[in-house]
Design a protein around this motif. Structure first.
Motif, PDB file in Angstrom:
ATOM      1  N   ALA A 190       8.117 -12.406  11.917  1.00 57.47           N
ATOM      2  CA  ALA A 190       9.042 -13.136  12.787  1.00 57.47           C
ATOM      3  C   ALA A 190      10.418 -12.478  12.781  1.00 57.47           C
ATOM      4  O   ALA A 190      11.068 -12.360  13.825  1.00 57.47           O
ATOM      5  CB  ALA A 190       9.142 -14.589  12.337  1.00 57.47           C
ATOM      6  N   GLY A 191      10.865 -12.028  11.607  1.00 61.69           N
ATOM      7  CA  GLY A 191      12.155 -11.350  11.518  1.00 61.69           C
ATOM      8  C   GLY A 191      12.176 -10.055  12.305  1.00 61.69           C
ATOM      9  O   GLY A 191      13.153  -9.743  12.997  1.00 61.69           O
ATOM     10  N   ALA A 192      11.082  -9.291  12.231  1.00 55.86           N
ATOM     11  CA  ALA A 192      11.005  -8.031  12.968  1.00 55.86           C
ATOM     12  C   ALA A 192      11.003  -8.272  14.472  1.00 55.86           C
ATOM     13  O   ALA A 192      11.671  -7.553  15.230  1.00 55.86           O
ATOM     14  CB  ALA A 192       9.743  -7.269  12.554  1.00 55.86           C
ATOM     15  N   LEU A 193      10.272  -9.291  14.918  1.00 55.16           N
ATOM     16  CA  LEU A 193      10.221  -9.609  16.350  1.00 55.16           C
ATOM     17  C   LEU A 193      11.566 -10.124  16.852  1.00 55.16           C
ATOM     18  O   LEU A 193      11.990  -9.812  17.967  1.00 55.16           O
ATOM     19  CB  LEU A 193       9.117 -10.635  16.620  1.00 55.16           C
ATOM     20  CG  LEU A 193       7.679 -10.141  16.407  1.00 55.16           C
ATOM     21  CD1 LEU A 193       6.697 -11.296  16.552  1.00 55.16           C
ATOM     22  CD2 LEU A 193       7.338  -9.027  17.383  1.00 55.16           C
ATOM     23  N   GLU A 194      12.248 -10.930  16.018  1.00 60.29           N
ATOM     24  CA  GLU A 194      13.576 -11.411  16.380  1.00 60.29           C
ATOM     25  C   GLU A 194      14.551 -10.244  16.479  1.00 60.29           C
ATOM     26  O   GLU A 194      15.378 -10.187  17.391  1.00 60.29           O
ATOM     27  CB  GLU A 194      14.078 -12.430  15.342  1.00 60.29           C
ATOM     28  CG  GLU A 194      13.516 -13.830  15.495  1.00 60.29           C
ATOM     29  CD  GLU A 194      14.165 -14.587  16.660  1.00 60.29           C
ATOM     30  OE1 GLU A 194      15.143 -14.087  17.233  1.00 60.29           O
ATOM     31  OE2 GLU A 194      13.668 -15.679  16.989  1.00 60.29           O
ATOM     32  N   TYR A 195      14.466  -9.315  15.539  1.00 64.76           N
ATOM     33  CA  TYR A 195      15.358  -8.149  15.541  1.00 64.76           C
ATOM     34  C   TYR A 195      15.136  -7.301  16.787  1.00 64.76           C
ATOM     35  O   TYR A 195      16.073  -6.731  17.351  1.00 64.76           O
ATOM     36  CB  TYR A 195      15.124  -7.310  14.285  1.00 64.76           C
ATOM     37  CG  TYR A 195      16.032  -6.112  14.177  1.00 64.76           C
ATOM     38  CD1 TYR A 195      17.363  -6.265  13.768  1.00 64.76           C
ATOM     39  CD2 TYR A 195      15.573  -4.830  14.481  1.00 64.76           C
ATOM     40  CE1 TYR A 195      18.208  -5.172  13.675  1.00 64.76           C
ATOM     41  CE2 TYR A 195      16.410  -3.727  14.389  1.00 64.76           C
ATOM     42  CZ  TYR A 195      17.729  -3.901  13.980  1.00 64.76           C
ATOM     43  OH  TYR A 195      18.563  -2.826  13.894  1.00 64.76           O
ATOM     44  N   ALA A 196      13.883  -7.240  17.248  1.00 62.55           N
ATOM     45  CA  ALA A 196      13.550  -6.484  18.457  1.00 62.55           C
ATOM     46  C   ALA A 196      13.822  -7.279  19.730  1.00 62.55           C
ATOM     47  O   ALA A 196      13.581  -6.776  20.827  1.00 62.55           O
ATOM     48  CB  ALA A 196      12.086  -6.069  18.425  1.00 62.55           C
ATOM     49  N   ALA A 197      14.320  -8.517  19.564  1.00 60.16           N
ATOM     50  CA  ALA A 197      14.656  -9.389  20.692  1.00 60.16           C
ATOM     51  C   ALA A 197      13.445  -9.699  21.571  1.00 60.16           C
ATOM     52  O   ALA A 197      13.566  -9.865  22.786  1.00 60.16           O
ATOM     53  CB  ALA A 197      15.785  -8.789  21.534  1.00 60.16           C
ATOM     54  N   LEU A 198      12.263  -9.808  20.949  1.00 61.00           N
ATOM     55  CA  LEU A 198      11.065 -10.159  21.696  1.00 61.00           C
ATOM     56  C   LEU A 198      10.940 -11.683  21.768  1.00 61.00           C
ATOM     57  O   LEU A 198      11.358 -12.392  20.848  1.00 61.00           O
ATOM     58  CB  LEU A 198       9.820  -9.569  21.034  1.00 61.00           C
ATOM     59  CG  LEU A 198       9.706  -8.047  21.108  1.00 61.00           C
ATOM     60  CD1 LEU A 198       8.478  -7.570  20.356  1.00 61.00           C
ATOM     61  CD2 LEU A 198       9.628  -7.587  22.557  1.00 61.00           C
ATOM     62  N   PRO A 199      10.366 -12.211  22.863  1.00 61.59           N
ATOM     63  CA  PRO A 199      10.300 -13.664  23.045  1.00 61.59           C
ATOM     64  C   PRO A 199       9.279 -14.326  22.121  1.00 61.59           C
ATOM     65  O   PRO A 199       8.338 -13.694  21.659  1.00 61.59           O
ATOM     66  CB  PRO A 199       9.859 -13.802  24.508  1.00 61.59           C
ATOM     67  CG  PRO A 199       9.110 -12.550  24.790  1.00 61.59           C
ATOM     68  CD  PRO A 199       9.804 -11.473  24.005  1.00 61.59           C
ATOM     69  N   ALA A 200       9.505 -15.623  21.875  1.00 58.86           N
ATOM     70  CA  ALA A 200       8.580 -16.452  21.083  1.00 58.86           C
ATOM     71  C   ALA A 200       8.304 -15.850  19.705  1.00 58.86           C
ATOM     72  O   ALA A 200       7.205 -15.978  19.166  1.00 58.86           O
ATOM     73  CB  ALA A 200       7.270 -16.675  21.842  1.00 58.86           C
ATOM     74  N   ALA A 201       9.313 -15.201  19.105  1.00 63.35           N
ATOM     75  CA  ALA A 201       9.122 -14.531  17.821  1.00 63.35           C
ATOM     76  C   ALA A 201       8.726 -15.502  16.723  1.00 63.35           C
ATOM     77  O   ALA A 201       7.911 -15.176  15.851  1.00 63.35           O
ATOM     78  CB  ALA A 201      10.401 -13.789  17.429  1.00 63.35           C
ATOM     79  N   LEU A 202       9.298 -16.709  16.763  1.00 63.33           N
ATOM     80  CA  LEU A 202       9.033 -17.684  15.704  1.00 63.33           C
ATOM     81  C   LEU A 202       7.622 -18.247  15.781  1.00 63.33           C
ATOM     82  O   LEU A 202       7.147 -18.862  14.826  1.00 63.33           O
ATOM     83  CB  LEU A 202      10.052 -18.823  15.774  1.00 63.33           C
ATOM     84  CG  LEU A 202      11.507 -18.424  15.528  1.00 63.33           C
ATOM     85  CD1 LEU A 202      12.424 -19.626  15.677  1.00 63.33           C
ATOM     86  CD2 LEU A 202      11.661 -17.800  14.142  1.00 63.33           C
ATOM     87  N   LEU A 203       6.951 -18.064  16.906  1.00 62.97           N
ATOM     88  CA  LEU A 203       5.564 -18.487  17.033  1.00 62.97           C
ATOM     89  C   LEU A 203       4.617 -17.305  16.864  1.00 62.97           C
ATOM     90  O   LEU A 203       3.620 -17.392  16.151  1.00 62.97           O
ATOM     91  CB  LEU A 203       5.335 -19.164  18.383  1.00 62.97           C
ATOM     92  CG  LEU A 203       3.972 -19.841  18.568  1.00 62.97           C
ATOM     93  CD1 LEU A 203       4.103 -21.086  19.426  1.00 62.97           C
ATOM     94  CD2 LEU A 203       2.974 -18.890  19.208  1.00 62.97           C
ATOM     95  N   ILE A 204       4.941 -16.182  17.506  1.00 60.44           N
ATOM     96  CA  ILE A 204       4.056 -15.025  17.465  1.00 60.44           C
ATOM     97  C   ILE A 204       4.029 -14.409  16.065  1.00 60.44           C
ATOM     98  O   ILE A 204       2.970 -13.968  15.590  1.00 60.44           O
ATOM     99  CB  ILE A 204       4.485 -13.972  18.506  1.00 60.44           C
ATOM    100  CG1 ILE A 204       4.362 -14.563  19.916  1.00 60.44           C
ATOM    101  CG2 ILE A 204       3.619 -12.722  18.400  1.00 60.44           C
ATOM    102  CD1 ILE A 204       4.872 -13.658  21.022  1.00 60.44           C
ATOM    103  N   GLY A 205       5.183 -14.381  15.362  1.00 59.99           N
ATOM    104  CA  GLY A 205       5.230 -13.822  14.012  1.00 59.99           C
ATOM    105  C   GLY A 205       4.266 -14.519  13.057  1.00 59.99           C
ATOM    106  O   GLY A 205       3.405 -13.864  12.449  1.00 59.99           O
ATOM    107  N   PRO A 206       4.368 -15.857  12.893  1.00 60.32           N
ATOM    108  CA  PRO A 206       3.407 -16.554  12.045  1.00 60.32           C
ATOM    109  C   PRO A 206       1.961 -16.408  12.526  1.00 60.32           C
ATOM    110  O   PRO A 206       1.035 -16.343  11.711  1.00 60.32           O
ATOM    111  CB  PRO A 206       3.862 -18.015  12.133  1.00 60.32           C
ATOM    112  CG  PRO A 206       5.327 -17.926  12.409  1.00 60.32           C
ATOM    113  CD  PRO A 206       5.481 -16.732  13.301  1.00 60.32           C
TER     114      PRO A 206
END
Length: 362
Positions: free
Chosen positions: A33-49
């Motif tokens: 989730a942190g990596a996806l957020e850093y990359a500014a990708l959408p729905a990171a908090l859902l896709i990461g888990p």
């Protein structure tokens, strides 16, 4: 003998105690989730888990999210959707309803045709492709798909892959019209001050909405029941709801884990084999909606970027951020059309899926 090389990998998580399995799942969820957020990708908090849970599930994890927690997470998402609907968009609806109706129906028809073709060609089983091709309401479609017998895991794979594609494409298109390099996205406030009344209203709506959904035997009762009830009390009675970031993050994690932990190596191989067709269907839908945007812009004289963002098939939250960053975009028009399609997909999605399923069987 052929399966022996895979055997240690499959049992790696199964040999761990449940507490250690949850700890590993939590650590990888935070990393992804942190990596996806850093990359500014959408729905990171859902896709990461969800990615972390897929990794755990395909390596033999035995832990599962308890049903009450999964139901509570769905109810929170229902509150989020209900609270995001503003009464201001009704004036835009009234003014542009013929245009909205044509665009929404055309987009639904195109996505349904793509879903029908993928199902007809046996690329994905049953109505999975129909739910996975729905243009918007990604989390809602995943939640409701399981209630109608579709493979929730493959629906999630299709929906969130489309969300990423659409959001990245919308961002690239926006850069052609406006420089957003100086725009800073506000930092997430994880633990904001709690408004006792608004937070209590949120919990009450989630509880009552979930119970009503069960009593009315709605598909995905916790989500749909809460969404319907929450919309009524929010717009009809002006009840404010508060959804702090930590609550949304927990809810997204529960949903992501519930979906991801059900993945097996066989399911993942199947999704990978169908990847070219899935990506192809996403690209076709994006191009089709881009054609609708071009038509709206040239016939009605609407700003091209406004038209494109309004017709963009999904990722409503990321589209809203892009629209807010562009000075000349009519945000009311964009969100009104996005909301109209979202509501139609929620209401008509189950019926369309059943209709296409019958067509595939015939």
């Amino acid at each position: 003998m052929d399966s022996s090389p895979d055997q240690p990998a499959v049992e790696r998580m199964a040999r761990m105690r449940p507490v250690r399995q949850w700890l590993v799942l939590l650590i990888f969820s935070l990393l992804f989730a942190g990596a996806l957020e850093y990359a500014a990708l959408p729905a990171a908090l859902l896709i990461g888990p969800m990615l972390a849970a897929i990794l755990a599930g395909t390596n033999g994890a035995t832990v599962r999210v308890p049903r009450p927690l999964f139901g509570a997470a769905q109810a929170v998402v229902g509150c989020l959707v209900a609270a995001s609907i503003s009464a201001d968009i009704f004036s835009v609806f009234y003014k542009e309803w013929p245009l909205f109706l044509v665009v929404v129906l055309a987009t639904l028809a195109a996505s349904s045709l793509l879903g029908w073709l993928i199902s007809r060609w046996r690329i994905l089983p049953g109505t999975t492709a129909v739910w996975g091709s729905s243009p918007g309401a990604a989390t809602a479609m995943v939640l409701m798909a399981g209630a109608f017998g579709a493979d929730q895991r493959l629906v999630a794979f299709m929906q969130y892959l489309r969300v990423i594609f659409v959001s990245m494409t919308a961002a690239l298109v926006a850069k052609m019209w406006v420089d957003t390099s100086g725009v800073e996205i506000p930092a997430i406030v994880w633990f904001p001050p709690i408004d006792a009344m608004a937070f209590a209203a949120t919990l009450g709506v989630a509880l009552v909405g979930g119970l009503l959904g069960r009593l009315c035997r709605l598909p995905s009762p916790f989500f749909l029941g809460t969404f319907i009830f929450g919309t009524i009390v929010h717009l009809g009675f002006g009840v404010a709801m508060q959804l702090p970031s930590w609550l949304l993050a927990l809810s997204y994690a529960m949903i992501g884990w519930s979906i991801g932990l059900n993945f097996t190596r066989a399911i993942l191989r199947h999704a990978t084999r169908a990847l070219p067709q899935i990506v192809g269907s996403i690209v076709v839908l994006i191009v089709f909606c881009g054609g609708l945007a071009w038509l709206i812009s040239h016939v009605l004289g609407i700003d091209p970027l406004t038209a494109y963002l309004a017709t963009s098939p999904g990722g409503m939250d990321s589209v809203a951020i892009i629209a807010a960053a562009a000075q000349n975009v009519d945000i009311s028009f964009v969100m009104a059309l996005q909301s109209a399609r979202f509501l139609v997909v929620l209401i008509a999605g189950p019926s369309i899926a059943r209709l296409v399923a019958r067509a595939v069987r015939d």
